[in-house]
Scaffold this active site. Structure first.
Site, PDB file in Angstrom:
ATOM      1  N   LYS A 135      50.678  60.132  34.723  1.00  0.00           N
ATOM      2  CA  LYS A 135      49.731  59.025  34.890  1.00  0.00           C
ATOM      3  C   LYS A 135      49.668  58.667  36.363  1.00  0.00           C
ATOM      4  CE  LYS A 135      49.344  55.750  31.130  1.00  0.00           C
ATOM      5  NZ  LYS A 135      49.922  54.510  30.611  1.00  0.00           N
TER       6      LYS A 135
HETATM    7  C1  E4P Z   1      47.667  52.766  28.831  1.00  0.00           C
HETATM    8  O1  E4P Z   1      48.038  53.927  28.898  1.00  0.00           O
HETATM    9  C2  E4P Z   1      48.499  51.601  29.160  1.00  0.00           C
HETATM   10  O2  E4P Z   1      49.851  51.903  28.954  1.00  0.00           O
HETATM   11  C3  E4P Z   1      48.226  50.417  28.275  1.00  0.00           C
HETATM   12  O3  E4P Z   1      47.214  50.665  27.334  1.00  0.00           O
HETATM   13  C4  E4P Z   1      48.155  49.114  28.993  1.00  0.00           C
HETATM   14  O4  E4P Z   1      47.829  48.116  28.075  1.00  0.00           O
HETATM   15  P1  E4P Z   1      48.113  46.570  28.307  1.00  0.00           P
HETATM   16  O5  E4P Z   1      46.893  45.973  28.916  1.00  0.00           O
HETATM   17  O6  E4P Z   1      48.349  46.055  26.919  1.00  0.00           O
HETATM   18  O7  E4P Z   1      49.324  46.468  29.190  1.00  0.00           O
END
Ligand code: E4P
Length: 217
Positions: free
Chosen positions: A84
């Protein structure tokens, strides 16, 4: 559409994997920190021993050169690790290099169709649009997802897949599926909400009660 689980919690991953419906896992530094560990490598290796599909692991470096180094190390943790990388200029530079090395990139923190388009042009395998955080900030997260799907459909040579991320409720998943997104990455609690319906529970109770009443005769 594929469902990924958005968590670093091993029990939740084990439980969801047992249902046979998750195709991958996404983690981020906040999710790992929630498990009160700073050993991202150990957590990743554990997750990869449970799930054979893509497991997204985030880089913490902020400049392209350091991101590339970190990504190469993390990609070697397990064969199914995806990296990521945040949607910044440095992130795009790093993605352009890493995607040519056969390292699968999930470009994270995309909040507009243009950002997702740039991720696709840089060679990312996935672009993650954060629906819930957009909604929280007073925007229409799903509209961004729908716009991006239309743009990607116009250019079949861009083979990036869209991940609906930052999912807050089952309706987000339904609408993402209607928009044709490739993946929805969902928290465990939302996955449980998707599975359950009070009428299913009532139906089971009624079937069993009816069966009991006749089987006593
Ligand atoms: C995506 O890969 C992220 O880990 C995640 O969806 C972030 O979501 P949040 O806004 O609930 O932290």
């Amino acid at each position: 559409m594929q469902i990924f689980l958005d968590t670093a919690n091993i029990d939740q991953i084990r439980e969801a994997a047992g249902l046979g419906i998750i195709s991958g896992v996404t983690t981020n530094p906040s999710l790992v920190a929630r498990e009160t560990t700073s050993d991202y490598e150990a957590v990743t290796k554990k997750i990869c021993s449970i799930v054979s599909g893509p497991v997204s692991v985030e880089v913490l470096a902020e400049d392209a050169e350091a991101m590339i180094k970190e990504a190469r190390v993390k990609a070697a943790w397990a064969p199914n690790v995806n990296i990521k990388i945040p949607m910044t200029a440095e992130g795009l530079k790093a993605t352009s290099v890493l995607s040519k090395e056969d390292i699968k990139i999930n470009m994270t923190l995309c909040f507009s169709a243009n950002q997702a388009l740039l991720a696709a042009l840089a060679g990312a395998t996935y672009a993650s649009i954060f629906i819930g955080r957009l909604d929280d900030a007073g925007h229409d997260g799903m509209q961004v997802v729908e716009d991006t799907m239309m743009i990607l459909a116009n250019y079949p040579e861009l083979d990036a897949q869209l991940i609906a991320a930052s999912i807050r409720n089952p309706m987000h998943v339904t609408r993402a599926a209607l928009a044709g997104v490739d993946v929805a990455t969902v928290p465990y609690a939302v996955l449980m909400q998707m599975m359950r319906h009070p009428l299913t529970d009532i139906g089971i109770k009624r079937f069993l009660a009816d069966w009991k009443s006749v089987s006593k005769k």
